[in-house]
Design a protein around this motif. Structure first.
Motif, PDB file in Angstrom:
ATOM      1  N   GLY A   1      -2.722  -0.528  24.193  1.00  0.00           N
ATOM      2  CA  GLY A   1      -1.496  -1.286  23.959  1.00  0.00           C
ATOM      3  C   GLY A   1      -1.436  -2.004  22.629  1.00  0.00           C
ATOM      4  O   GLY A   1      -0.364  -2.479  22.233  1.00  0.00           O
ATOM      5  N   LEU A   2      -2.560  -2.102  21.927  1.00  0.00           N
ATOM      6  CA  LEU A   2      -2.556  -2.803  20.641  1.00  0.00           C
ATOM      7  C   LEU A   2      -2.242  -1.837  19.507  1.00  0.00           C
ATOM      8  O   LEU A   2      -2.724  -0.706  19.479  1.00  0.00           O
ATOM      9  N   ASP A   3      -1.436  -2.315  18.564  1.00  0.00           N
ATOM     10  CA  ASP A   3      -1.003  -1.517  17.419  1.00  0.00           C
ATOM     11  C   ASP A   3      -1.790  -1.955  16.189  1.00  0.00           C
ATOM     12  O   ASP A   3      -1.719  -3.119  15.773  1.00  0.00           O
ATOM     13  N   ALA A   4      -2.546  -1.037  15.605  1.00  0.00           N
ATOM     14  CA  ALA A   4      -3.391  -1.363  14.458  1.00  0.00           C
ATOM     15  C   ALA A   4      -2.582  -1.874  13.269  1.00  0.00           C
ATOM     16  O   ALA A   4      -3.035  -2.743  12.526  1.00  0.00           O
ATOM     17  N   SER A   5      -1.380  -1.332  13.088  1.00  0.00           N
ATOM     18  CA  SER A   5      -0.561  -1.770  11.952  1.00  0.00           C
ATOM     19  C   SER A   5      -0.151  -3.232  12.114  1.00  0.00           C
ATOM     20  O   SER A   5      -0.150  -4.004  11.147  1.00  0.00           O
ATOM     21  N   ALA A   6       0.210  -3.607  13.328  1.00  0.00           N
ATOM     22  CA  ALA A   6       0.576  -5.001  13.573  1.00  0.00           C
ATOM     23  C   ALA A   6      -0.621  -5.916  13.345  1.00  0.00           C
ATOM     24  O   ALA A   6      -0.499  -7.001  12.753  1.00  0.00           O
ATOM     25  N   ILE A   7      -1.784  -5.495  13.806  1.00  0.00           N
ATOM     26  CA  ILE A   7      -2.995  -6.292  13.594  1.00  0.00           C
ATOM     27  C   ILE A   7      -3.283  -6.428  12.105  1.00  0.00           C
ATOM     28  O   ILE A   7      -3.634  -7.498  11.608  1.00  0.00           O
TER      29      ILE A   7
END
Length: 466
Positions: free
Chosen positions: A410-416
């Protein structure tokens, strides 16, 4: 066909004008090209004909296009300077490969750079380089001031041929040409082998600068899924049948970004497919000296029938004193040398002498032994700390600096990456490496660049916030 790329702040009129300017900037519309009819443009962009009429009128007033009564509208503007960020799909600029490279190169000491692709300066053999530079300062004036030979230093090329033989690659010094870097070697090969519109295969994921460089050559790029033992052979065969590519660019040993190694079985099948399809393979092996156990080389199996081999010392020795090389079929060397002269004239004379000195006195061998040991310890430490955050390595690499890691579901690397940047941490999100955009849940970490405690604190904070 024109399609709408209008953002929220643009009117419909501005959207039409931006679309046409964009097509001109990325060379889809060249001087003299005819624009779509007003009716066709209105239909494809979902606007009224009056909007298109006004857009065309304004662009004509600017001198970008002109009307020919009874014939339509035509491009008059000269080609704009090539803007690589405009080519290909629209990307969030904070995860654009070129943007990542700019941030890492311009960050200075205030930024932590776990996503960059090189060793810290403190890991490099600086004292050995200083000694070599002092010796070099006493060299003949021609070494310090003249252009280098077209192929580069004969002594270094002879030594490189011997080193390649250690990987089973048989190349004479006359088949080796020095370059300023591995990237320049690939650029020269693209100039030599490709024309705009040709198709090139790359791994998915692959080193993100392959995407940028190939877009600069205005070729079609097709990605092939990469597995822990090399490219997916079935998908590779499908891509050959469907796209008839001219070239395939890959890392066989210590793949970037995954750290995977090509298996002998996959290498054999790839070469059989390449022969059948008359495909040339560019084997980028710039991480060769990071390797602990020898891996298969396509060039060793192939004997330069259709594989071109590239190496570099930018990652292992010095990114400042740049020196790389390309080993190619003997009949290609003259053409590549002519291109090198045409684009940068002389060879890397001083850099070649420095590399030769460090290879010759044993400094480089001792340096790389230390680097391999340090990387082994760092990969273990960093991998453990990432696992504590729920970030899992895709594989456990045998060697090298990279850990290709999967984020919790569920985590987006770009957002991180965007949020981490606010805390002076430059990350490398997966989709920067993936042509298909299928790696949104991955990050590439450089184990050698993860000593800064901020990295894990920022990761934990950002992941909790998202």
């Amino acid at each position: 066909m024109l399609t709408s790329t209008r953002n929220a702040d643009e009117t419909r009129l501005e959207g039409v004008m931006s679309a046409i300017r964009g097509r001109i900037a990325n060379r889809t519309l060249t001087p003299g090209a005819k624009l779509p009819s007003i009716r066709s443009c209105a239909r494809s962009m979902g606007v009224s004909k009056s909007t298109v009429v006004e857009a065309y009128d304004r662009l004509a007033a600017e001198g970008v296009i002109r009307s020919r009564p009874g014939a339509g509208f035509f491009v008059t503007a000269p080609l704009a300077p090539l803007a690589l960020a405009e080519i290909g799909p629209a990307l969030d600029r904070e995860v654009d490969p070129l943007w990542i490279s700019r941030q890492a190169l311009a960050s200075g000491s205030r930024m932590a750079m776990p996503g960059c692709g090189w060793l810290p300066a403190s890991w490099m053999p600086v004292e050995a380089m200083r000694r070599a530079l002092r010796r070099l300062s006493r060299a003949d004036a021609a070494v310090l001031a003249d252009y280098g030979e077209p192929l580069g230093s004969p002594s270094l090329r002879t030594l490189l041929a011997r080193r390649m033989a250690g990987h089973g690659i048989e190349a004479s010094p006359g088949q080796v040409m020095l370059t300023d870097s591995g990237t320049q070697a690939i650029d020269l090969l693209c100039r030599f082998l490709l024309k705009p519109g040709d198709t090139v295969l790359v791994d998915d994921p692959c080193y993100f600068n392959f995407h940028a460089l190939l877009r600069a050559h205005q070729v079609k790029i097709v990605g092939v899924p990469y597995t822990p033992s090399g490219p997916d052979v079935a998908r590779f065969a499908e891509a050959l049948d469907r796209h008839s590519p001219r070239l395939y660019i890959t890392n066989s040993a210590l793949h970037n970004p995954t750290g995977a190694v090509l298996s002998p079985a996959v290498a054999h099948r790839l070469l059989l497919l390449a022969e059948k399809a008359d495909l040339t393979i560019v084997e980028d092996d710039i991480f060769a000296d990071f390797e602990v156990e020898p891996a298969p080389r396509l060039a060793a199996f192939d004997g330069f029938a259709r594989v071109v081999y590239i190496g570099s010392f930018s990652k292992s020795l010095s990114a400042s004193m740049r020196c790389g090389f390309v080993a190619a079929p003997r009949g290609w060397i003259d053409g590549l040398t002519d291109l090198r002269i045409a684009t940068c004239f002389g060879g890397p004379s001083m850099a070649a002498e420095l590399v030769l000195a460090l290879l010759g006195d044993g400094s480089y061998r001792r340096h790389m032994e230390t680097v391999r040991q340090r990387l082994s310890a760092s990969r273990e430490t960093v991998g453990h700390r990432l696992k504590m955050l729920g970030i899992e390595p895709w594989i456990e690499p045998r060697a090298g600096m990279f850990l290709w890691c999967r984020l919790p579901d569920g985590l987006d690397a770009s957002a991180i990456a965007r949020h981490a940047l606010e805390h002076d941490v430059v990350l490398a999100p997966g989709n920067a490496f993936s042509l298909s955009g299928s790696a949104r849940g991955f990050l590439r970490f450089n184990a050698a660049q993860c000593d800064d405690k901020r990295i894990f604190l920022v990761l934990e904070k950002v992941m909790r916030a998202l």
